[in-house]
Design an enzyme around this catalytic site. Structure first.
Site, PDB file in Angstrom:
ATOM      1  N   GLU A  38       1.195  -1.454  -0.119  1.00 14.29           N
ATOM      2  CA  GLU A  38      -0.063  -0.082  -0.106  1.00 14.29           C
ATOM      3  C   GLU A  38       0.981   1.181  -0.070  1.00 14.29           C
ATOM      4  O   GLU A  38       2.211   1.226   0.272  1.00 14.29           O
ATOM      5  CB  GLU A  38      -0.849  -0.013   1.494  1.00 14.29           C
ATOM      6  CG  GLU A  38      -2.026  -0.855   1.010  1.00 14.29           C
ATOM      7  CD  GLU A  38      -2.611  -1.103   2.269  1.00 14.29           C
ATOM      8  OE1 GLU A  38      -2.802  -0.358   3.163  1.00 14.29           O
ATOM      9  OE2 GLU A  38      -3.732  -2.193   2.477  1.00 14.29           O
ATOM     10  N   ARG A  94      -6.928   6.136 -25.929  1.00 16.66           N
ATOM     11  CA  ARG A  94      -6.877   5.582 -27.218  1.00 16.66           C
ATOM     12  C   ARG A  94      -8.174   4.401 -27.193  1.00 16.66           C
ATOM     13  O   ARG A  94      -8.451   4.739 -28.091  1.00 16.66           O
ATOM     14  CB  ARG A  94      -5.703   4.880 -27.520  1.00 16.66           C
ATOM     15  CG  ARG A  94      -4.376   5.854 -27.797  1.00 16.66           C
ATOM     16  CD  ARG A  94      -3.448   5.279 -28.292  1.00 16.66           C
ATOM     17  NE  ARG A  94      -2.478   4.772 -27.268  1.00 16.66           N
ATOM     18  CZ  ARG A  94      -1.259   3.956 -27.366  1.00 16.66           C
ATOM     19  NH1 ARG A  94      -1.075   3.752 -28.649  1.00 16.66           N
ATOM     20  NH2 ARG A  94      -0.623   3.650 -26.213  1.00 16.66           N
ATOM     21  N   GLN A  95      -8.573   4.138 -26.073  1.00 13.92           N
ATOM     22  CA  GLN A  95      -9.916   3.249 -26.278  1.00 13.92           C
ATOM     23  C   GLN A  95     -10.997   4.109 -26.115  1.00 13.92           C
ATOM     24  O   GLN A  95     -11.515   4.071 -25.029  1.00 13.92           O
ATOM     25  CB  GLN A  95      -9.653   2.091 -25.260  1.00 13.92           C
ATOM     26  CG  GLN A  95     -10.757   0.758 -25.104  1.00 13.92           C
ATOM     27  CD  GLN A  95     -10.497   0.073 -26.335  1.00 13.92           C
ATOM     28  OE1 GLN A  95      -9.490  -0.252 -26.421  1.00 13.92           O
ATOM     29  NE2 GLN A  95     -11.707  -0.570 -26.659  1.00 13.92           N
ATOM     30  N   HIS A 127      -4.517  11.980 -27.074  1.00  8.87           N
ATOM     31  CA  HIS A 127      -5.022  11.405 -28.214  1.00  8.87           C
ATOM     32  C   HIS A 127      -6.365  11.618 -28.372  1.00  8.87           C
ATOM     33  O   HIS A 127      -7.300  10.585 -27.969  1.00  8.87           O
ATOM     34  CB  HIS A 127      -4.724  10.122 -28.088  1.00  8.87           C
ATOM     35  CG  HIS A 127      -4.808   9.275 -29.543  1.00  8.87           C
ATOM     36  ND1 HIS A 127      -3.797   9.168 -30.476  1.00  8.87           N
ATOM     37  CD2 HIS A 127      -5.779   8.571 -30.001  1.00  8.87           C
ATOM     38  CE1 HIS A 127      -4.040   8.709 -31.411  1.00  8.87           C
ATOM     39  NE2 HIS A 127      -5.194   8.132 -31.277  1.00  8.87           N
ATOM     40  N   LYS A 191      -2.152   4.205 -42.806  1.00 10.85           N
ATOM     41  CA  LYS A 191      -1.741   3.116 -41.917  1.00 10.85           C
ATOM     42  C   LYS A 191      -2.841   2.028 -41.828  1.00 10.85           C
ATOM     43  O   LYS A 191      -3.859   2.410 -41.556  1.00 10.85           O
ATOM     44  CB  LYS A 191      -1.132   3.726 -40.493  1.00 10.85           C
ATOM     45  CG  LYS A 191      -1.061   2.666 -39.386  1.00 10.85           C
ATOM     46  CD  LYS A 191      -0.388   3.442 -38.177  1.00 10.85           C
ATOM     47  CE  LYS A 191      -1.221   3.731 -37.143  1.00 10.85           C
ATOM     48  NZ  LYS A 191      -0.647   4.180 -35.883  1.00 10.85           N
ATOM     49  N   ARG A 193      -3.439  -0.954 -38.989  1.00 16.60           N
ATOM     50  CA  ARG A 193      -3.062  -1.621 -37.982  1.00 16.60           C
ATOM     51  C   ARG A 193      -3.701  -2.950 -37.871  1.00 16.60           C
ATOM     52  O   ARG A 193      -5.128  -2.880 -37.701  1.00 16.60           O
ATOM     53  CB  ARG A 193      -3.165  -0.804 -36.738  1.00 16.60           C
ATOM     54  CG  ARG A 193      -2.506  -1.404 -35.430  1.00 16.60           C
ATOM     55  CD  ARG A 193      -2.603  -0.563 -34.016  1.00 16.60           C
ATOM     56  NE  ARG A 193      -1.750   0.514 -33.942  1.00 16.60           N
ATOM     57  CZ  ARG A 193      -0.584   0.406 -33.631  1.00 16.60           C
ATOM     58  NH1 ARG A 193      -0.110  -0.947 -33.180  1.00 16.60           N
ATOM     59  NH2 ARG A 193       0.301   1.383 -33.365  1.00 16.60           N
ATOM     60  N   ASP A 218       4.598  11.934 -34.804  1.00 20.95           N
ATOM     61  CA  ASP A 218       3.780  11.018 -34.474  1.00 20.95           C
ATOM     62  C   ASP A 218       3.509  11.583 -32.777  1.00 20.95           C
ATOM     63  O   ASP A 218       4.213  12.068 -32.326  1.00 20.95           O
ATOM     64  CB  ASP A 218       4.016   9.704 -34.404  1.00 20.95           C
ATOM     65  CG  ASP A 218       2.630   8.835 -34.555  1.00 20.95           C
ATOM     66  OD1 ASP A 218       1.587   9.496 -34.529  1.00 20.95           O
ATOM     67  OD2 ASP A 218       2.494   7.521 -34.590  1.00 20.95           O
ATOM     68  N   SER A 222       4.654   3.954 -28.562  1.00 18.15           N
ATOM     69  CA  SER A 222       4.371   3.136 -28.020  1.00 18.15           C
ATOM     70  C   SER A 222       5.199   1.890 -27.984  1.00 18.15           C
ATOM     71  O   SER A 222       6.394   1.628 -27.552  1.00 18.15           O
ATOM     72  CB  SER A 222       2.996   2.750 -27.556  1.00 18.15           C
ATOM     73  OG  SER A 222       2.616   1.683 -26.888  1.00 18.15           O
ATOM     74  N   THR A 226       4.453   1.492 -35.456  1.00 15.31           N
ATOM     75  CA  THR A 226       4.248   2.484 -36.449  1.00 15.31           C
ATOM     76  C   THR A 226       5.247   3.193 -37.045  1.00 15.31           C
ATOM     77  O   THR A 226       5.292   3.188 -38.384  1.00 15.31           O
ATOM     78  CB  THR A 226       3.216   3.481 -35.712  1.00 15.31           C
ATOM     79  OG1 THR A 226       1.876   2.912 -35.338  1.00 15.31           O
ATOM     80  CG2 THR A 226       2.913   4.575 -36.827  1.00 15.31           C
TER      81      THR A 226
HETATM   82  C1  R5P Z   1      -2.202   6.012 -33.276  1.00 15.88           C
HETATM   83  O1  R5P Z   1      -3.358   6.073 -33.133  1.00 15.88           O
HETATM   84  C2  R5P Z   1      -1.223   6.837 -32.745  1.00 15.88           C
HETATM   85  O2  R5P Z   1      -1.353   8.168 -33.327  1.00 15.88           O
HETATM   86  C3  R5P Z   1       0.033   6.292 -32.839  1.00 15.88           C
HETATM   87  O3  R5P Z   1       0.477   6.260 -34.343  1.00 15.88           O
HETATM   88  C4  R5P Z   1       0.155   5.023 -32.148  1.00 15.88           C
HETATM   89  O4  R5P Z   1      -0.393   5.419 -30.673  1.00 15.88           O
HETATM   90  C5  R5P Z   1       1.545   4.474 -31.962  1.00 15.88           C
HETATM   91  O5  R5P Z   1       1.594   3.319 -31.307  1.00 15.88           O
HETATM   92  P1  R5P Z   1       2.722   2.280 -31.606  1.00 15.88           P
HETATM   93  O6  R5P Z   1       3.918   2.978 -31.357  1.00 15.88           O
HETATM   94  O7  R5P Z   1       2.430   0.990 -30.760  1.00 15.88           O
HETATM   95  O8  R5P Z   1       2.854   1.836 -33.250  1.00 15.88           O
END
Ligand code: R5P
Length: 296
Positions: A38, A94-95, A127, A191, A193, A218, A222, A226
């Site tokens: 904790e 993002r979600q 985002h 793009k 994904r 960008d 993460s 991308t």
């Molecule tokens: C997409 O929706 C965002 O703008 C980035 O392109 C994305 O989050 C990048 O994620 P990653 O580095 O996992 O490809």
């Protein structure tokens, strides 16, 4: 009385810069883990009647969220006049829809939860995709600062003959702004994904742009897949000397090393998430937004 700015663990560097820019008293709370996991925390310094500003970037958010809301509640309990949050990187954006039946729309739930604990929020380029404004999910005044001017200034100072490149249609918002302020042309790629680490990028004919240095911009890096896919496609199309600029460098796992291995010339990020690639300072932009919000 000056506002009291409290930087949570890991936010000390940007916290001190922000305190100087806002003319706030800088402090960081005493925190530790009890043996059972904790969180213990204590604010040292006068809080009563004071505006308190918390600084906490929310990369790896789950472990940071409880200490953050405990700190906000402690400040309120100690009779702070107000409790605001500077969150250079705002997680759970993002979600923003239910892609598959049964999924949770976590951006909305997170916004609702955080709104219960702080009076205002300032962040950098959240985002926003299907949603256009933070006010659609946050129930408190919430300002989104654009890193574009700071990125454009860095590009102007460091890249001769830039061509600003966005990896997908979502990136057009910041790519167009950076290109305009850096007085450079831009292009936005396509793009697709297919999974967390499966990304396909289409690159148009760039033969007429060989005199330019591609600067990929960008918002979030993460897994880096991308930008890895984009860099590889641009190299295959004949580009060289590619520079990568991320607003928020999350670099999950070995993402930084993998991105570096593509042969990109330089990888730089804004200081919204502490990382050795931080080269673009957004403190002044954040400080201006905080001052405007606190005056309102
Ligand atoms: C997409 O929706 C965002 O703008 C980035 O392109 C994305 O989050 C990048 O994620 P990653 O580095 O996992 O490809």
């Amino acid at each position: 009385m000056k506002p009291l700015l409290l930087a949570l663990s890991g936010n000390e560097v940007i916290g001190e810069r922000l305190a100087a820019a806002i003319a706030a008293k800088y402090s960081h709370p005493e925190t530790r883990r009890f043996p059972d996991g904790e969180t213990y925390l204590r604010i040292t310094g006068d809080v009563q009647g004071r505006d308190v500003i918390l600084v906490c970037s929310l990369d790896q958010p789950d472990a940071k969220y409880l200490p953050l809301i405990f700190l906000a509640e402690t400040a309120k309990d100690l009779e702070a006049h107000s409790v605001g949050l500077i969150c250079p990187y705002l997680a759970y954006m993002r979600q923003d829809t239910r892609f598959k039946p049964g999924e949770g729309i976590t951006s909305a739930y997170f916004a609702r939860a955080l709104s219960q604990h702080v009076d205002w929020l300032v962040t950098v380029d959240p985002h926003l995709h299907r949603r256009k404004d933070l006010s659609e999910i946050y129930m408190i005044p919430a300002a989104a600062v654009h890193a574009g001017p700071a990125i454009a200034a860095w590009v102007r100072d460091n890249v001769p003959m830039p061509l600003i490149v966005g990896p997908d249609s979502e990136s057009e918002q910041w790519v167009a702004e950076v290109a305009r302020s850096a007085n450079a042309p831009y292009m936005v790629l396509e793009k697709r994904r297919h999974g967390d680490r499966e990304v396909e990028i289409s690159v148009p004919d760039i033969s007429a742009r060989q005199d330019r240095t591609p600067v990929l911009v960008d918002d979030i890096i993460s897994t880096a897949h991308t930008l890895i896919a984009t860099t590889r496609r641009l190299h295959a199309a004949g580009a060289s000397g590619i520079i990568i600029v991320g607003i928020h460098g999350l670099f999950a796992g070995r993402a930084y090393e993998e991105l570096h291995a593509t042969g990109a010339l330089k990888i730089v990020t804004c200081n919204t998430v502490t990382h050795p690639s931080n080269a673009i300072d957004v403190t002044a932009l954040l400080a201006k937004a905080v001052e405007e919000l606190m005056r309102a």
